[in-house]
Motif scaffolding. Structure first.
Motif, short mmCIF file in Angstrom:
data_model
loop_
_atom_site.label_atom_id
_atom_site.label_comp_id
_atom_site.label_asym_id
_atom_site.label_seq_id
_atom_site.Cartn_x
_atom_site.Cartn_y
_atom_site.Cartn_z
N PRO A 170 75.61 50.32 56.35
CA PRO A 170 75.25 49.25 55.41
C PRO A 170 74.65 48.02 56.08
N LYS A 171 75.03 47.79 57.34
CA LYS A 171 74.50 46.60 58.03
C LYS A 171 73.13 46.87 58.65
N ASN A 172 72.76 48.13 58.69
CA ASN A 172 71.47 48.50 59.27
C ASN A 172 70.87 49.63 58.41
N PRO A 173 70.42 49.27 57.18
CA PRO A 173 70.00 50.30 56.22
C PRO A 173 68.86 51.19 56.71
N ASN A 174 68.03 50.69 57.61
CA ASN A 174 66.89 51.49 58.09
C ASN A 174 67.16 52.17 59.43
N TRP A 175 68.42 52.26 59.80
CA TRP A 175 68.85 52.95 61.02
C TRP A 175 68.12 54.30 61.11
N VAL A 176 67.49 54.59 62.24
CA VAL A 176 66.67 55.81 62.32
C VAL A 176 67.50 57.09 62.22
N GLN A 177 68.78 56.99 62.56
CA GLN A 177 69.59 58.21 62.50
C GLN A 177 70.28 58.42 61.15
N ARG A 178 69.96 57.59 60.16
CA ARG A 178 70.68 57.68 58.88
C ARG A 178 70.33 58.94 58.11
N ASP A 179 71.22 59.32 57.19
CA ASP A 179 70.86 60.30 56.17
C ASP A 179 70.17 59.54 55.04
N TYR A 180 69.31 60.26 54.34
CA TYR A 180 68.53 59.62 53.27
C TYR A 180 69.14 59.98 51.91
N MET A 181 69.32 58.96 51.08
CA MET A 181 69.83 59.18 49.73
C MET A 181 68.76 58.73 48.74
N LEU A 182 68.36 59.64 47.87
CA LEU A 182 67.38 59.31 46.84
C LEU A 182 68.00 59.57 45.47
N VAL A 183 67.60 58.77 44.51
CA VAL A 183 68.03 59.02 43.12
C VAL A 183 66.75 59.15 42.29
N SER A 184 66.49 60.38 41.86
CA SER A 184 65.27 60.64 41.09
C SER A 184 65.44 60.17 39.64
N ASN A 185 66.62 60.36 39.09
CA ASN A 185 66.89 59.88 37.72
C ASN A 185 67.27 58.39 37.79
N GLY A 186 66.24 57.58 38.06
CA GLY A 186 66.44 56.19 38.46
C GLY A 186 67.18 55.33 37.46
N HIS A 187 67.13 55.70 36.17
CA HIS A 187 67.83 54.87 35.18
C HIS A 187 69.34 54.86 35.40
N THR A 188 69.85 55.80 36.21
CA THR A 188 71.30 55.84 36.45
C THR A 188 71.72 54.89 37.59
N CYS A 189 70.81 54.03 38.00
CA CYS A 189 71.07 53.14 39.15
C CYS A 189 72.29 52.22 39.01
N PRO A 190 72.80 51.91 37.81
CA PRO A 190 73.98 51.03 37.80
C PRO A 190 75.12 51.52 38.71
N ILE A 191 75.35 52.82 38.76
CA ILE A 191 76.44 53.31 39.62
C ILE A 191 76.01 53.23 41.09
N TRP A 192 74.75 53.47 41.35
CA TRP A 192 74.24 53.36 42.73
C TRP A 192 74.40 51.92 43.20
N TYR A 193 74.02 50.96 42.37
CA TYR A 193 74.09 49.55 42.75
C TYR A 193 75.52 49.13 43.09
N VAL A 194 76.49 49.54 42.26
CA VAL A 194 77.85 49.07 42.55
C VAL A 194 78.42 49.74 43.81
N VAL A 195 78.05 51.00 44.03
CA VAL A 195 78.51 51.68 45.25
C VAL A 195 77.90 51.00 46.48
N LEU A 196 76.62 50.71 46.43
CA LEU A 196 75.94 50.07 47.58
C LEU A 196 76.51 48.66 47.83
N ALA A 197 76.73 47.91 46.76
CA ALA A 197 77.26 46.55 46.92
C ALA A 197 78.67 46.60 47.49
#
Ligand SMILES: Cc1ncc(C[n+]2csc(CCOP(=O)(O)OP(=O)(O)O)c2C)c(N)n1
Ligand SMILES: [Mg+2]
Length: 274
Positions: free
Chosen positions: A51-78
């Protein structure tokens, strides 16, 4: 995070999400409630992210294609500290970080979405690039049942199978609702299991609210020479009795009393856990 900690975190974050939507006065709710179990598990027990280095080159990538469901993504990330929790109070405000659909630039968000049907193609591109560079990073992409009514999704499924992208996991929010209908009534997409099998994927089907099944599904992913799909048979609105399985709660448009009743039900569940 063990099963009990996971259950607690899921309910707490659902409450945070509902408070966030209440402040905004509107927003998507049914899908996000159903995706919470899997989303929390992925971030707390599976994905390699910082979380402190979101663009870390060794990270796994998480994508959400059904973008309208972002409220749960936002609270998890925060909650994990990708950005300040105070941003949640500004959801959908003009010029604020968190809009009604996610975009690149929000820490932790790898894809812009909202127009449905593109995310798996984006994930295939990232996965293929990583494989070409012999990188070990994984790519996880959430997508919805509704998106399986769109042609581009099937092009992406065919491409991933063809290129044997075993660094890719598609997670389907198979909740049988879309914007104003049950998916099976609008245009039936089943049988997803047979279809993904036919496109040369490692296909797993689970109850997306079952901790053990989620755990086992992710443990078996990436082990074969194929992309993996985890078809989650989810309950939209999961955890709030009057929202469950109702396409009318695809989104919440400000109906009086709804959110207070939801929080009361979730708080009771939380109290029963401890
Ligand atoms: C290309 C495109 N077409 C239509 C829409 C409008 N739309 C927004 S959400 C939605 C429902 C899609 O079904 P699903 O993703 O399964 O929704 P949920 O389960 O969250 O209700 C639609 C049609 C859109 N965002 N993008
Ligand atoms: Mg759906």
């Amino acid at each position: 995070m063990n099963q009990q900690e996971h259950q607690k975190k899921v309910i707490e974050l659902k409450i945070d999400m509902i408070n966030m939507l209440a402040k905004a006065g509107q927003g998507h709710i049914g899908g996000p409630m159903g995706m919470a179990d899997m989303m929390v598990y992925l971030y707390h027990n599976y994905l390699k992210v910082d979380p402190k280095n979101p663009n870390w080159v060794q990270r796994d990538y998480m994508l959400v294609s059904n973008g309208h469901t972002c409220p749960i993504w936002y609270v998890v990330l925060a909650d994990l500290g990708f950005f300040s929790k105070s941003e949640l109070a500004n959801l959908r405000q003009i010029n604020s970080l968190l809009q009604g659909h996610p975009k690149v630039g929000i820490p932790g968000v790898e894809n812009s979405s909202g127009p449905l049907g593109h995310g798996l193609s984006q994930a295939v591109g990232i996965s293929l690039g990583l494989k070409m560079d012999n990188k070990p990073n994984k790519v996880v992409c959430f997508l919805s049942d509704g998106e399986h009514q769109e042609g581009q999704t099937w092009e992406a499924i065919m491409s991933a199978g063809n290129w044997k992208l075993n660094n890719l996991i598609a997670v389907i929010d198979n909740n049988n609702i879309q914007i104003d209908s049950h998916t099976s009534d609008m245009m039936n997409i089943e049988s997803l299991t047979e279809k993904y099998d036919a496109f040369h994927w490692h296909t797993i089907r689970i109850d997306g609210h079952n901790y053990e099944q989620i755990k086992q599904a992710l443990e078996s992913a990436n082990s074969l020479d194929k992309p993996t799909v985890i078809i989650c048979d989810n309950i939209p609105g999961k955890g709030v009795s009057f929202m469950e399985n109702k396409f009318e709660y695809h989104d919440w448009t400000g109906t009086d009393g709804d959110l207070e009743k939801s929080i009361a039900e979730l708080t009771e569940q939380l109290n029963n856990l401890s």
